[in-house]
Enzyme design. Sequence first.
Site, PDB file in Angstrom:
ATOM      1  N   LYS A  13       0.709  -1.302   0.125  1.00 47.44           N
ATOM      2  CA  LYS A  13      -0.144  -0.049   0.143  1.00 47.44           C
ATOM      3  C   LYS A  13       0.984   1.164  -0.019  1.00 47.44           C
ATOM      4  CE  LYS A  13      -1.938  -1.202   4.181  1.00 47.44           C
ATOM      5  NZ  LYS A  13      -1.032  -2.334   4.375  1.00 47.44           N
ATOM      6  N   ARG A  88      -9.114   1.345   9.655  1.00 48.86           N
ATOM      7  CA  ARG A  88      -8.664   0.075   9.747  1.00 48.86           C
ATOM      8  C   ARG A  88      -9.776  -0.625  10.766  1.00 48.86           C
ATOM      9  NH1 ARG A  88      -2.950   0.745   9.343  1.00 48.86           N
ATOM     10  NH2 ARG A  88      -1.847  -0.941   9.565  1.00 48.86           N
ATOM     11  N   ARG A 127      12.323  -5.523   4.513  1.00 48.36           N
ATOM     12  CA  ARG A 127      11.742  -3.926   4.282  1.00 48.36           C
ATOM     13  C   ARG A 127      13.087  -2.878   4.981  1.00 48.36           C
ATOM     14  NH1 ARG A 127       6.257  -1.312   5.357  1.00 48.36           N
ATOM     15  NH2 ARG A 127       6.293  -2.251   7.247  1.00 48.36           N
ATOM     16  N   ARG A 160      12.143  -1.515  10.458  1.00 48.80           N
ATOM     17  CA  ARG A 160      11.107  -1.092  11.442  1.00 48.80           C
ATOM     18  C   ARG A 160      11.082  -2.113  12.588  1.00 48.80           C
ATOM     19  NH1 ARG A 160       5.602   0.527   8.154  1.00 48.80           N
ATOM     20  NH2 ARG A 160       4.858  -0.554  10.015  1.00 48.80           N
ATOM     21  N   ARG A 171       0.353  -8.548  13.850  1.00 43.76           N
ATOM     22  CA  ARG A 171      -0.426  -7.367  12.936  1.00 43.76           C
ATOM     23  C   ARG A 171      -1.212  -8.104  11.973  1.00 43.76           C
ATOM     24  NH1 ARG A 171       5.076  -4.958  10.730  1.00 43.76           N
ATOM     25  NH2 ARG A 171       3.684  -3.664   9.156  1.00 43.76           N
TER      26      ARG A 171
HETATM   27  P1  AP5 Z   1       4.887  -1.519   1.928  1.00 47.37           P
HETATM   28  O1  AP5 Z   1       4.410  -0.666   0.623  1.00 47.37           O
HETATM   29  O2  AP5 Z   1       5.576  -0.696   2.628  1.00 47.37           O
HETATM   30  O3  AP5 Z   1       3.571  -2.396   2.469  1.00 47.37           O
HETATM   31  P2  AP5 Z   1       2.372  -1.877   3.457  1.00 47.37           P
HETATM   32  O4  AP5 Z   1       1.282  -2.444   2.720  1.00 47.37           O
HETATM   33  O5  AP5 Z   1       2.361  -0.289   3.258  1.00 47.37           O
HETATM   34  O6  AP5 Z   1       2.735  -2.347   4.661  1.00 47.37           O
HETATM   35  P3  AP5 Z   1       2.942  -1.798   5.899  1.00 47.37           P
HETATM   36  O7  AP5 Z   1       3.673  -2.950   7.034  1.00 47.37           O
HETATM   37  O8  AP5 Z   1       3.430  -0.396   6.011  1.00 47.37           O
HETATM   38  O9  AP5 Z   1       1.471  -1.496   6.296  1.00 47.37           O
HETATM   39  P4  AP5 Z   1       0.865  -1.720   7.718  1.00 47.37           P
HETATM   40  O10 AP5 Z   1      -0.569  -1.308   7.496  1.00 47.37           O
HETATM   41  O11 AP5 Z   1       0.916  -2.897   8.609  1.00 47.37           O
HETATM   42  O12 AP5 Z   1       1.739  -0.542   8.525  1.00 47.37           O
HETATM   43  P5  AP5 Z   1       1.276   0.948   9.087  1.00 47.37           P
HETATM   44  O13 AP5 Z   1       2.615   1.787   8.828  1.00 47.37           O
HETATM   45  O14 AP5 Z   1       0.002   1.533   8.295  1.00 47.37           O
HETATM   46  O15 AP5 Z   1       5.719  -2.736   1.298  1.00 47.37           O
HETATM   47  C1  AP5 Z   1       6.406  -3.642   2.318  1.00 47.37           C
HETATM   48  C2  AP5 Z   1       7.727  -4.025   1.506  1.00 47.37           C
HETATM   49  O16 AP5 Z   1       7.658  -4.688   0.407  1.00 47.37           O
HETATM   50  C3  AP5 Z   1       8.660  -2.930   1.317  1.00 47.37           C
HETATM   51  O17 AP5 Z   1       9.993  -3.402   1.527  1.00 47.37           O
HETATM   52  C4  AP5 Z   1       8.417  -2.552  -0.160  1.00 47.37           C
HETATM   53  O18 AP5 Z   1       9.915  -2.158  -0.753  1.00 47.37           O
HETATM   54  C5  AP5 Z   1       8.083  -4.047  -0.646  1.00 47.37           C
HETATM   55  N1  AP5 Z   1       7.121  -3.955  -1.823  1.00 47.37           N
HETATM   56  C6  AP5 Z   1       6.068  -3.313  -1.717  1.00 47.37           C
HETATM   57  N2  AP5 Z   1       5.295  -3.626  -3.024  1.00 47.37           N
HETATM   58  C7  AP5 Z   1       6.140  -4.621  -3.455  1.00 47.37           C
HETATM   59  C8  AP5 Z   1       5.767  -5.331  -4.599  1.00 47.37           C
HETATM   60  N3  AP5 Z   1       4.680  -5.145  -5.414  1.00 47.37           N
HETATM   61  N4  AP5 Z   1       6.530  -6.245  -5.150  1.00 47.37           N
HETATM   62  C9  AP5 Z   1       7.619  -6.761  -4.253  1.00 47.37           C
HETATM   63  N5  AP5 Z   1       7.871  -5.954  -3.140  1.00 47.37           N
HETATM   64  C10 AP5 Z   1       7.204  -4.962  -2.824  1.00 47.37           C
HETATM   65  O19 AP5 Z   1       1.093   0.847  10.569  1.00 47.37           O
HETATM   66  C11 AP5 Z   1       1.894   0.559  11.488  1.00 47.37           C
HETATM   67  C12 AP5 Z   1       1.375   0.558  12.918  1.00 47.37           C
HETATM   68  O20 AP5 Z   1       0.468   1.806  13.271  1.00 47.37           O
HETATM   69  C13 AP5 Z   1      -0.081  -0.406  12.879  1.00 47.37           C
HETATM   70  O21 AP5 Z   1       0.354  -1.655  13.364  1.00 47.37           O
HETATM   71  C14 AP5 Z   1      -0.737   0.137  14.098  1.00 47.37           C
HETATM   72  O22 AP5 Z   1      -0.180   0.041  15.294  1.00 47.37           O
HETATM   73  C15 AP5 Z   1      -0.598   1.663  13.684  1.00 47.37           C
HETATM   74  N6  AP5 Z   1      -1.619   2.335  12.882  1.00 47.37           N
HETATM   75  C16 AP5 Z   1      -1.473   2.913  11.716  1.00 47.37           C
HETATM   76  N7  AP5 Z   1      -2.743   3.184  11.169  1.00 47.37           N
HETATM   77  C17 AP5 Z   1      -3.702   2.875  12.089  1.00 47.37           C
HETATM   78  C18 AP5 Z   1      -5.168   2.999  12.135  1.00 47.37           C
HETATM   79  N8  AP5 Z   1      -5.843   3.533  11.091  1.00 47.37           N
HETATM   80  N9  AP5 Z   1      -5.783   2.658  13.249  1.00 47.37           N
HETATM   81  C19 AP5 Z   1      -4.927   2.225  14.335  1.00 47.37           C
HETATM   82  N10 AP5 Z   1      -3.710   2.051  14.473  1.00 47.37           N
HETATM   83  C20 AP5 Z   1      -2.947   1.969  13.271  1.00 47.37           C
END
Ligand code: AP5
Length: 218
Positions: A13, A88, A127, A160, A171
């Site tokens: 994402k 979420r 990552r 991270r 997660r």
């Molecule tokens: P990446 O694009 O970073 O993946 P992502 O889907 O964004 O995954 P995240 O881990 O960032 O999402 P998340 O939802 O768990 O974390 P968030 O930061 O929102 O890609 C991942 C890896 O794969 C990278 O290395 C990239 O280079 C590689 N990659 C990407 N696309 C690729 C492809 N097509 N092919 C090959 N490789 C690829 O949230 C973190 C924490 O914050 C949560 O756990 C929670 O505690 C809190 N939080 C955030 N939002 C909320 C909310 N709305 N409500 C409550 N708590 C929240």
Amino acid sequence: MNMVLLGPPGAGKGTQAKVLSRDLGIPHISTGDMLRESVKNRTELGQKAQHHMAAGDLVPDELVIAIVKERLEKSDVEKGFILDGFPRTLRQAEMLDASLAGIEKGLDLVLYFKTSLDTSIARLSGRRVCEKCGANFHVKNIPTKQEGVCDYCSGKLYQRKDDSKETIKTRWSVYERDTEPLIRYYFRKGTLKEVSGDLDVDGLNRILMDIFREESLI
Ligand code: AP5
């Protein structure tokens, strides 16, 4: 164009959101990035959010809802926005609907990035993130030219804390319990489009651009 990117951890994402934001000229709003920034700056929000994030659990709705509401009041969302990682929970989704209705806006599209736990673990455990500009890399899939150094700004890369295998699994369970119900919620509203998060970055981007054209959004 107002859109939400929905999907499990590691579905890609954030990576797509950065590309789309650049190409479409609309802001990328990532609650994960906003919360990490608050933790880094030791704000009151950061202190409250920190332990939830480190454990792989969700930060309480009221805290996240407050930062998103404030963000959506900024003038740069006038032409549209890309919400990444929000909503979420059903409560967050309902709040988003109400907030957007209040400013006579709505969601045009919810893109659901489908992927598997195995892909998620492989991606997240490899990552690496630039501490200076926030760019995302992957040790195998998207390697940097020089190990540990950002291609764009020469910043130092870090891993991270919540990208350990155990926390990724937590997660994922939290995603299944709290976030997966949103797939049905948006399907019923007719705004959901499912895409494969397993495609490579460019391949997935081409599919998204096709969807925008089909929906007459660009
Ligand atoms: P990446 O694009 O970073 O993946 P992502 O889907 O964004 O995954 P995240 O881990 O960032 O999402 P998340 O939802 O768990 O974390 P968030 O930061 O929102 O890609 C991942 C890896 O794969 C990278 O290395 C990239 O280079 C590689 N990659 C990407 N696309 C690729 C492809 N097509 N092919 C090959 N490789 C690829 O949230 C973190 C924490 O914050 C949560 O756990 C929670 O505690 C809190 N939080 C955030 N939002 C909320 C909310 N709305 N409500 C409550 N708590 C929240």
